[in-house]
Design a protein around this motif. Structure first.
Motif, PDB file in Angstrom:
ATOM      1  N   SER A  91       0.857  -1.177   0.000  1.00  0.00           N
ATOM      2  CA  SER A  91       0.000   0.000   0.000  1.00  0.00           C
ATOM      3  C   SER A  91       0.900   1.237   0.000  1.00  0.00           C
ATOM      4  CB  SER A  91      -0.912   0.004   1.224  1.00  0.00           C
ATOM      5  OG  SER A  91      -0.155   0.200   2.392  1.00  0.00           O
ATOM      6  N   ILE A  92       0.365   2.326  -0.488  1.00  0.00           N
ATOM      7  CA  ILE A  92       1.156   3.550  -0.612  1.00  0.00           C
ATOM      8  C   ILE A  92       0.437   4.667   0.129  1.00  0.00           C
ATOM      9  CG2 ILE A  92       2.168   5.213  -2.214  1.00  0.00           C
ATOM     10  CD1 ILE A  92       2.189   3.035  -4.345  1.00  0.00           C
ATOM     11  N   GLU A  93       1.133   5.278   1.042  1.00  0.00           N
ATOM     12  CA  GLU A  93       0.591   6.405   1.774  1.00  0.00           C
ATOM     13  C   GLU A  93       0.448   7.586   0.828  1.00  0.00           C
ATOM     14  OE1 GLU A  93      -0.022   6.897   5.298  1.00  0.00           O
ATOM     15  OE2 GLU A  93      -0.122   4.712   5.231  1.00  0.00           O
ATOM     16  N   PHE A  94      -0.569   8.385   1.062  1.00  0.00           N
ATOM     17  CA  PHE A  94      -0.766   9.561   0.215  1.00  0.00           C
ATOM     18  C   PHE A  94       0.452  10.474   0.252  1.00  0.00           C
ATOM     19  CE2 PHE A  94      -1.890  14.003  -0.243  1.00  0.00           C
ATOM     20  CZ  PHE A  94      -2.458  13.984  -1.498  1.00  0.00           C
ATOM     21  N   VAL A  95       0.979  10.664   1.447  1.00  0.00           N
ATOM     22  CA  VAL A  95       2.089  11.607   1.596  1.00  0.00           C
ATOM     23  C   VAL A  95       3.311  11.141   0.804  1.00  0.00           C
ATOM     24  CG1 VAL A  95       2.986  10.545   3.708  1.00  0.00           C
ATOM     25  CG2 VAL A  95       3.376  12.975   3.286  1.00  0.00           C
ATOM     26  N   ALA A  96       3.486   9.821   0.701  1.00  0.00           N
ATOM     27  CA  ALA A  96       4.608   9.296  -0.074  1.00  0.00           C
ATOM     28  C   ALA A  96       4.416   9.599  -1.553  1.00  0.00           C
ATOM     29  CB  ALA A  96       4.736   7.788   0.145  1.00  0.00           C
ATOM     30  N   ALA A  97       3.217   9.379  -2.034  1.00  0.00           N
ATOM     31  CA  ALA A  97       2.959   9.619  -3.452  1.00  0.00           C
ATOM     32  C   ALA A  97       3.012  11.112  -3.771  1.00  0.00           C
ATOM     33  CB  ALA A  97       1.602   9.053  -3.837  1.00  0.00           C
ATOM     34  N   ALA A  98       2.513  11.931  -2.864  1.00  0.00           N
ATOM     35  CA  ALA A  98       2.431  13.356  -3.163  1.00  0.00           C
ATOM     36  C   ALA A  98       3.789  14.035  -3.036  1.00  0.00           C
ATOM     37  CB  ALA A  98       1.421  14.027  -2.234  1.00  0.00           C
ATOM     38  N   ASP A  99       4.481  13.793  -1.940  1.00  0.00           N
ATOM     39  CA  ASP A  99       5.631  14.638  -1.636  1.00  0.00           C
ATOM     40  C   ASP A  99       6.931  13.954  -1.246  1.00  0.00           C
ATOM     41  OD1 ASP A  99       4.605  17.193  -2.109  1.00  0.00           O
ATOM     42  OD2 ASP A  99       3.428  17.088  -0.276  1.00  0.00           O
ATOM     43  N   THR A 100       6.838  12.872  -0.521  1.00  0.00           N
ATOM     44  CA  THR A 100       8.085  12.373   0.052  1.00  0.00           C
ATOM     45  C   THR A 100       8.725  11.244  -0.742  1.00  0.00           C
ATOM     46  OG1 THR A 100       6.985  10.728   1.431  1.00  0.00           O
ATOM     47  CG2 THR A 100       7.267  12.936   2.368  1.00  0.00           C
ATOM     48  N   GLY A 101       7.951  10.616  -1.619  1.00  0.00           N
ATOM     49  CA  GLY A 101       8.470   9.411  -2.251  1.00  0.00           C
ATOM     50  C   GLY A 101       8.423   8.269  -1.257  1.00  0.00           C
ATOM     51  N   GLY A 102       8.716   7.082  -1.728  1.00  0.00           N
ATOM     52  CA  GLY A 102       8.632   5.932  -0.844  1.00  0.00           C
ATOM     53  C   GLY A 102       9.213   4.706  -1.517  1.00  0.00           C
ATOM     54  N   THR A 103       8.778   3.571  -1.049  1.00  0.00           N
ATOM     55  CA  THR A 103       9.301   2.324  -1.597  1.00  0.00           C
ATOM     56  C   THR A 103       8.151   1.356  -1.818  1.00  0.00           C
ATOM     57  OG1 THR A 103      11.314   2.651  -0.330  1.00  0.00           O
ATOM     58  CG2 THR A 103      10.949   0.461  -1.215  1.00  0.00           C
ATOM     59  N   VAL A 104       8.154   0.717  -2.970  1.00  0.00           N
ATOM     60  CA  VAL A 104       7.241  -0.397  -3.194  1.00  0.00           C
ATOM     61  C   VAL A 104       8.094  -1.582  -3.617  1.00  0.00           C
ATOM     62  CG1 VAL A 104       5.238   0.981  -3.823  1.00  0.00           C
ATOM     63  CG2 VAL A 104       6.861   0.301  -5.592  1.00  0.00           C
ATOM     64  N   ARG A 105       7.450  -2.677  -3.949  1.00  0.00           N
ATOM     65  CA  ARG A 105       8.229  -3.813  -4.436  1.00  0.00           C
ATOM     66  C   ARG A 105       8.046  -3.920  -5.935  1.00  0.00           C
ATOM     67  NH1 ARG A 105      10.452  -6.235  -0.476  1.00  0.00           N
ATOM     68  NH2 ARG A 105       9.565  -6.035   1.616  1.00  0.00           N
ATOM     69  N   ASP A 106       9.126  -4.286  -6.610  1.00  0.00           N
ATOM     70  CA  ASP A 106       9.012  -4.472  -8.054  1.00  0.00           C
ATOM     71  C   ASP A 106       8.484  -5.877  -8.334  1.00  0.00           C
ATOM     72  OD1 ASP A 106      11.081  -6.259  -7.787  1.00  0.00           O
ATOM     73  OD2 ASP A 106      12.594  -4.929  -8.618  1.00  0.00           O
ATOM     74  N   ALA A 107       8.456  -6.220  -9.629  1.00  0.00           N
ATOM     75  CA  ALA A 107       7.829  -7.488 -10.017  1.00  0.00           C
ATOM     76  C   ALA A 107       8.515  -8.680  -9.365  1.00  0.00           C
ATOM     77  CB  ALA A 107       7.844  -7.621 -11.539  1.00  0.00           C
ATOM     78  N   LYS A 108       9.789  -8.536  -9.059  1.00  0.00           N
ATOM     79  CA  LYS A 108      10.515  -9.648  -8.456  1.00  0.00           C
ATOM     80  C   LYS A 108      10.456  -9.619  -6.937  1.00  0.00           C
ATOM     81  CE  LYS A 108      13.717  -9.961 -12.307  1.00  0.00           C
ATOM     82  NZ  LYS A 108      14.950  -9.348 -12.822  1.00  0.00           N
ATOM     83  N   GLY A 109       9.786  -8.623  -6.382  1.00  0.00           N
ATOM     84  CA  GLY A 109       9.667  -8.547  -4.938  1.00  0.00           C
ATOM     85  C   GLY A 109      10.791  -7.752  -4.291  1.00  0.00           C
ATOM     86  N   ASN A 110      11.670  -7.170  -5.101  1.00  0.00           N
ATOM     87  CA  ASN A 110      12.748  -6.360  -4.527  1.00  0.00           C
ATOM     88  C   ASN A 110      12.239  -4.942  -4.255  1.00  0.00           C
ATOM     89  OD1 ASN A 110      14.655  -8.473  -4.859  1.00  0.00           O
ATOM     90  ND2 ASN A 110      14.717  -7.958  -7.039  1.00  0.00           N
ATOM     91  N   PRO A 111      12.815  -4.299  -3.262  1.00  0.00           N
ATOM     92  CA  PRO A 111      12.381  -2.924  -2.973  1.00  0.00           C
ATOM     93  C   PRO A 111      12.656  -2.009  -4.161  1.00  0.00           C
ATOM     94  CG  PRO A 111      13.733  -3.818  -1.198  1.00  0.00           C
ATOM     95  CD  PRO A 111      13.833  -4.783  -2.336  1.00  0.00           C
ATOM     96  N   GLN A 112      11.659  -1.198  -4.489  1.00  0.00           N
ATOM     97  CA  GLN A 112      11.781  -0.262  -5.603  1.00  0.00           C
ATOM     98  C   GLN A 112      11.499   1.130  -5.061  1.00  0.00           C
ATOM     99  OE1 GLN A 112       8.627  -0.678  -8.469  1.00  0.00           O
ATOM    100  NE2 GLN A 112       9.530   0.744  -9.945  1.00  0.00           N
ATOM    101  N   PRO A 113      12.539   1.900  -4.793  1.00  0.00           N
ATOM    102  CA  PRO A 113      12.291   3.252  -4.296  1.00  0.00           C
ATOM    103  C   PRO A 113      11.700   4.107  -5.412  1.00  0.00           C
ATOM    104  CG  PRO A 113      14.620   2.635  -4.128  1.00  0.00           C
ATOM    105  CD  PRO A 113      13.957   1.646  -5.014  1.00  0.00           C
ATOM    106  N   PHE A 114      10.839   5.038  -5.023  1.00  0.00           N
ATOM    107  CA  PHE A 114      10.293   5.928  -6.047  1.00  0.00           C
ATOM    108  C   PHE A 114      10.273   7.359  -5.528  1.00  0.00           C
ATOM    109  CE2 PHE A 114       6.090   6.718  -4.234  1.00  0.00           C
ATOM    110  CZ  PHE A 114       5.884   5.597  -3.436  1.00  0.00           C
ATOM    111  N   ALA A 115      10.423   8.275  -6.483  1.00  0.00           N
ATOM    112  CA  ALA A 115      10.400   9.685  -6.128  1.00  0.00           C
ATOM    113  C   ALA A 115       8.952  10.137  -6.041  1.00  0.00           C
ATOM    114  CB  ALA A 115      11.145  10.491  -7.180  1.00  0.00           C
ATOM    115  N   ALA A 116       8.745  11.294  -5.418  1.00  0.00           N
ATOM    116  CA  ALA A 116       7.395  11.835  -5.283  1.00  0.00           C
ATOM    117  C   ALA A 116       6.722  11.912  -6.649  1.00  0.00           C
ATOM    118  CB  ALA A 116       7.463  13.217  -4.647  1.00  0.00           C
TER     119      ALA A 116
END
Length: 1164
Positions: A707-732
RNA sequence: GCGCGUAUAGCUCAGUUGGCUAGAGCGCAGCUCUGAUAAAGCUGAGGUCCUUGGUUCGAAUCCAAGUACGCGCACCA
């Protein structure tokens, strides 16, 4: 720059590495500083209204990105209707009351070290003082709601959601009733629900009822279907086969089976299916009744109650737990009980119907609970007696065989169902229908109450309890067999405790007879027929009607602490005598005790509980029931509690639809129907939308980390998992990208959200729009374009200008129509098509040299044409800003503030939504341009087929259009097509340009011609391909007597020698691929230009920099350069051609068509 | 079990009132263009438009049945 350029009002625009979230934050500040929202409202005040009703958001946690979908819709439609000149209310709402908040507060308290293992611990938070404990707990719930309402407010503002928000500390210090947003915990909201319940009571619809429902003993609360569905787990239970001896047939027993042995204490009946056949099976000296189909059934094959024998392959094996023995058949139980050498014997068959009414002796007839008239315990018996549907019998005396109808099957158990009306939903119904009184064995903690002998005080969920039951059964020779059984069983979604089915005392609203259109149910249905459900494909009305048709009475009570206090006061002496209070004033008037204590408090527990009223009939005191209300009452009343009468009904609501047809939509419809006496729907149009999933389409769960917090998507960026399950950091990602992503989605489906979809949306639309904007501003700034110059009349502008303006009007019409019918997706897809295909990849690309041309070198007509180009692009960008402003309010505001060049409205959100100018619409021109683009596309295909670069000029292109538009296009846009395809001449052809040929499809040929396709191939080669094609199209082609289809014959088209061709939908083009020495030289020269441009770029020069240029190469290339030097010089800004490389220049060595070329250049 | 919905390329999905060779984006392969470009264009591979039957001159589209999946309701002794 050397030339004197007039000052331009346009700021230059960065097109690389733009930080959109930062721009958005700056815009938020701009809106605040300039009071843009207030000014928008002021502009619209008093104009025709558009009424929006915001469904309350649960103020219990920070927002996730899933909240942003609906809130984006809400804001986009609000903004559109505001720009369309309508007056709006802009009130947003928070859902405050209910178990969700209690759950989180319990967690908080636990984290603070408080003992909180059961519901009763809440009542003891202040040791020994229940009211103080509840007061503390309720206050904590209020505090939590305030805290997260404030967080959600800030996050909503960040999303760009324009509402009358509570902003500063002063706003938040107000009582919920006084704030700008509405709060379902406000006094106004709660008292309005009281008035609703009073209205229901006036119509005689409120009743106290008993029903069996899933219950969590730890939480002390009943669970709804919804809550239950989240908690199913596969578990093992001890199941039992039990003997029920028939009273009048000594030695004969019914055999029943149960997975919940504790309910046997409360057995009252045994249900059979009258249509089934039952075996009489003799074992030793006793006879047992068992359904024939159940007797030998393989019980490990699940899910088979179909009449037809199922194909073996389809039979599914039951889900099972490792380590639990597989189930034997009932027959095997009999065999093993028979012992060595002996067996059972089938001694007869009877129909289920013949068993009906037989009395039997129950398994626990000695218990006091079984020997109490009307059921047990006393409170239950009281209600049963007053219900009038039960005779005055005890459970023990009532035992008999009843008709369970089709609900009794022979695929599970014995085909005879142990029936305990106090422990099962269907059992309760059967009990009522057959006069079997309910025996309710457990209290709200799940423990046996007095009256159950050895079981008293034991917990029903405890496995030891089952063992005690077995012991008792053995003593009485009632236990036939036990076994371990695996099934999916509901658990509490909060604490994972096994749920128990329990007869509970709850309050209901009578909705009218099921599966009819009568009563309250029918009144709501009539209202439902008057509202519009969107999107159409969801069939919302049918869904809502289906729910209304099937739903049971509305259980409005919940045995908890934080929530609406149900305004029901019950006579202290008579639990059936109650009154419903409709307002605070009425309560004050009726109060005989406790008002002083309550006064000054919100109508919440424990304060309102202190108020007692007097029963005018008996003179007894009446006390409020301790129950709180179903939270959907809170949300359902808001159409009445928050909207003034002159704003009702709402024009529009929108929410995520899963679940809401039976929750918010239902509550809203039901309560408005009651409040308006069936006169008025709460809203006119409802737009439902699906769920937000992760970028792979999976459900978002906090526990799974996707799940992605709103604040991560809007401003801070965050981390999700890619197709292989590895952490995928993303920018805001920012608000606008998110908003466009949501708005372009089909609301009927789910949307996949994540950094990858966001990147796609950014690349496909946001950046294209931005780049077109940047192109305009940067050249306008460079060129000193003055937007204040008189407009070149549209009719005097170039065809391509008038084409773009015409298509813009079509986009405006599409946009308005789409918003008016709440179909923002249609607008977004059209806008994407316009920006991508028309603006970016055609208009801007085709017209670059008009913007690049140097004003000083142009004649009057040329300057006018350049001005027309700027004005056209400027107009289109301004209109696009306004068109897209409801969806992407930040980006359009950034663009608008620069593009407006000091004129017009200060904010794009203070403008009116564009209206199409019919005079600019030229359908014929649009059609012709479309055709011209088609011809260019075919020409590129032809070039590609011939393997000739677009950089190489070719002599000619011939076009045979399919229709009139194509013919006109070639006439009108010959120069454009020639330029785009780099050919010297474009001409129309009347005769076919391509020759068809037909060949057998090798994939199917062998099969069609029995392995020998050669003669057929030869025959086909001799035929006229055009005739073959015609026959194939008509579906009547045969070869050597074998009928063939279009799949069997491969038709190809080719141009004659020296030409390359392509065709599409009847339009044919052929390009002359023969290269003359002159064409070759020109092509080489263009290659040289390209390499010099690359060298300029590599040398870090600015576009405007002039150079001296040295080109060293062989004879042929030198000749080409000599012949085209003026072009090369102009394109590359070379002011001088050097004979030798400059000493301090930039040098590059390349190969042009295999010939060496040394480039040396120096900035002058 | 009852009801509603969905099924189109490897993935995500468009496809208006039936119409000619069923599309887009992403991904993959190849090529091209490029001083607005985090670009873009062209080509290719990849389709039983879930299956069967019907209506029609013509069906991805309309109708019926079936299959699979999703949702709602009922139930899970």
């Amino acid at each position: 720059m050397a030339d004197a350029v007039p000052h331009s009002p346009f700021a230059r625009v960065e097109t690389q590495n733009v930080d959109f979230p930062a721009l958005e934050r700056a815009i938020l500040q701009f809106w605040d500083e300039k009071d843009i929202f207030e000014r928008r409202k002021a502009r619209n005040a008093g104009r025709p209204r558009w009424s929006f009703l915001d469904g309350p958001i649960t103020a219990n946690n920070p927002m996730g990105v899933h909240h942003a979908w609906g809130r984006t819709y809400k804001d986009a439609y609000n903004r559109y209707f505001a720009m369309a000149g309508r007056d709006l209310r802009y009130q947003q709402g928070f859902d405050c009351q209910g178990l969700w908040v209690e759950v989180e507060v319990e967690k908080e308290l636990k984290a603070e070290g408080k003992k909180l293992d059961a519901k009763r611990d809440i009542e003891n938070l202040v040791p020994g003082d229940e009211p103080a404990s509840i007061d503390y707990f309720v206050q904590r719930c209020k505090d939590r709601v305030d805290k997260y309402a404030r967080v959600q407010t800030d996050q909503s503002i960040r999303l760009g959601y324009w509402m009358n928000w509570d902003r500063g500390d002063a706003d938040w210090a107000e009582r919920p009733d006084e704030r700008k947003s509405y709060f379902t915990m406000s006094e106004g909201n709660n008292y309005t629900i009281w008035s609703f319940l009073k209205k229901c009571h006036h119509k005689g619809l409120i009743y106290r009822g008993y029903d069996v429902m899933p219950w969590c003993g730890r939480c002390g609360v009943g669970l709804s279907e919804m809550e239950m569905k989240e908690g199913y787990k596969l578990v093992g239970h001890k199941a039992a086969f039990v003997k029920l001896p028939l009273r009048d047939r000594p030695g004969e027993n019914l055999l029943v089976w149960t997975t919940t042995p504790w309910t046997l204490t409360s057995n009252v009946g045994a249900a059979v299916n009258p249509d089934l056949t039952y075996l009489k099976v003799r074992l030793k000296d006793e006879v047992y009744y068992v359904a024939k189909g159940a007797f030998k059934l393989n019980r490990m094959e699940g899910g088979g109650d179909e009449d037809e024998p199922t194909p073996a392959a389809k039979k599914k094996t039951r889900d099972w737990l490792d380590g639990v023995p597989h189930l034997p058949s009932i027959e095997q139980h009999f065999k093993s009980k028979a012992g060595k050498g002996a067996s059972y014997e089938v001694v007869g068959e009877v129909k289920g119907a013949d068993l009906l009414g037989l009395a039997y002796r129950g398994p626990f007839d000695g218990l006091p609970a079984q020997n109490h008239e009307y059921g047990f315990p006393e409170e239950v018996a009281k209600v049963t007696r007053q219900g009038g549907q039960w005779p005055a019998v005890t459970a023990a005396a009532a035992h008999k065989v009843i008709d369970g109808g089709k609900d009794v099957t022979e695929t599970e158990g014995t085909g005879i169902v142990h029936t305990a009306p106090g422990c099962g939903q269907i059992d309760y119904g059967w009990g009522r229908a057959n006069g079997l009184p309910p025996v309710a064995p457990i209290d709200d903690a799940g423990t046996f109450v007095d009256g159950f002998g050895p079981l008293e005080g034991m917990n029903a969920a405890d496995p030891a309890t089952a063992e005690v039951v077995f012991e008792e059964l053995k003593k009485a020779d009632r236990l036939f067999a036990t076994e371990r059984y695996v099934h999916r069983y509901p658990h509490c979604w909060r604490c994972k405790t096994e749920l128990l089915y329990r007869l509970v005392d709850e309050w209901f609203i009578n909705m009218g007879p099921r599966n009819t259109e009568e009563g309250f149910r029918g009144d709501i249905m009539k209202v439902v027929d008057r509202v519009t459900f969107l999107p159409e494909s969801l069939n919302g009305r049918a869904r809502e009607r289906d729910w209304l048709w099937n739903m049971g009475d509305w259980m409005v009570s919940k045995k908890r602490f934080w929530g609406l206090t149900l305004p029901i006061w019950v006579d202290d002496q008579d639990p059936t005598d109650f009154e419903v209070i409709g307002s605070r004033e009425e309560l004050k008037e009726r109060a005989v005790e406790g008002w002083e204590e309550f006064d000054g408090h919100t109508p919440h527990r424990p304060w309102v509980d202190k108020v007692k009223i007097k029963n005018p009939r008996t003179g007894n005191l009446m006390s409020r029931i301790p129950d709180v209300g179903n939270p959907w009452l809170d949300a359902g009343i808001v159409a009445y509690s928050t909207m003034p009468a002159d704003w009702r009904p709402a024009d529009f609501i929108t929410e995520s639809f899963p679940g809401q047809f039976r929750n918010w939509f239902y509550a809203l419809l039901a309560m408005s129907t009651m409040m308006s006496d069936g006169q008025e729907p709460p809203f006119k149009t409802l737009l439902g939308h699906g769920l937000v999933k992760d970028q792979f389409g999976k459900d978002m769960h906090k526990s799974e980390g996707n799940s992605i917090e709103f604040v991560a998507a809007a401003d801070t960026g965050g981390t999700v998992r890619d197709a292989k399950g590895n952490p995928q950091p993303f920018a805001a990602i920012g608000a606008d990208v998110m908003r466009w992503l949501y708005c372009r989605q089909n609301p009927a489906g789910n949307v996949n959200f994540g950094p990858d979809p966001a990147d796609e949306v950014r690349a496909r639309f946001i950046l294209k729009l931005w780049n077109c904007y940047g192109f305009f501003c940067n050249y306008a700034a460079l060129d000193g374009f003055d937007p204040g110059l008189p407009q070149v009349p549209a009719c005097e502008r170039a065809d391509i200008d008038r084409w773009l303006l015409s298509d813009l009007q079509l986009l405006i019409k599409t946009a308005r129509a789409a918003f008016e019918r709440y179909d923002v997706m249609a607008f977004c897809l059209a806008a994407e098509e316009f920006v991508d295909a028309k603006l970016s990849n055609w208009y801007v690309r085709r017209n670059r040299d008009r913007f690049w041309s140097k004003t000083a070198e142009l004649d009057e007509a040329g300057r006018r044409d350049k001005r027309a180009a700027y004005q056209t692009l400027h107009t289109v960008l301004l209109d696009l800003c306004r068109l897209c402003a409801p969806v992407i309010p930040f980006l359009t505001e950034v663009m608008w503030r620069n593009l407006r060049a000091g004129a017009g409205a200060e904010s794009v959100h203070l403008t009116d939504y564009p209206a199409a100018d019919e005079e600019l619409v030229d359908a014929g021109l649009s059609e012709e341009m479309e055709a011209a683009r088609g011809v260019v596309s075919l020409g590129l295909t032809a070039r590609n087929a011939a393997g000739v670069n677009v950089r190489r000029p070719l002599a000619g292109l011939r076009v045979r259009p399919a229709g009139d538009a194509g013919r006109r296009a070639v006439d009108r846009f010959a120069a454009l097509i020639a330029d785009e395809l780099n050919v010297k001449q474009v001409s129309l052809a009347e005769e076919p340009l391509l020759r068809r040929s037909a060949a057998l499809n090798p994939k199917t040929a062998k099969a069609r011609f029995k392995g020998k396709p050669e003669p057929a191939a030869a025959a086909l080669a001799g035929m006229d391909p055009e005739a073959v094609a015609a026959d194939l199209a008509a579906g009547m082609f045969a070869l050597l007597g074998v009928p063939l289809t279009a799949d069997d014959v491969i038709l190809t088209e080719a141009a004659p020698g020296g030409w390359a061709g392509a065709s599409d939908k009847g339009t044919q083009v052929a390009i002359d691929t023969r290269i003359t020495p002159e064409l070759r030289a020109e092509g080489l020269a263009r290659d040289v230009v390209r390499f010099v441009q690359n060298a300029r770029k590599d040398a870090g020069l600015d576009v405007a920099d002039r150079i001296e240029l040295f080109l060293g190469t062989d004879a042929e290339l030198r000749a080409a350069i000599d012949a085209h030097w003026p072009t090369i010089a102009a394109e590359t800004q070379a002011v001088r051609r050097l004979d030798a490389p400059p000493a301090d220049g930039f040098t590059a060595a390349v190969a042009v068509d295999g010939r060496p070329l040394t480039i040396a250049l120096r900035k002058v």
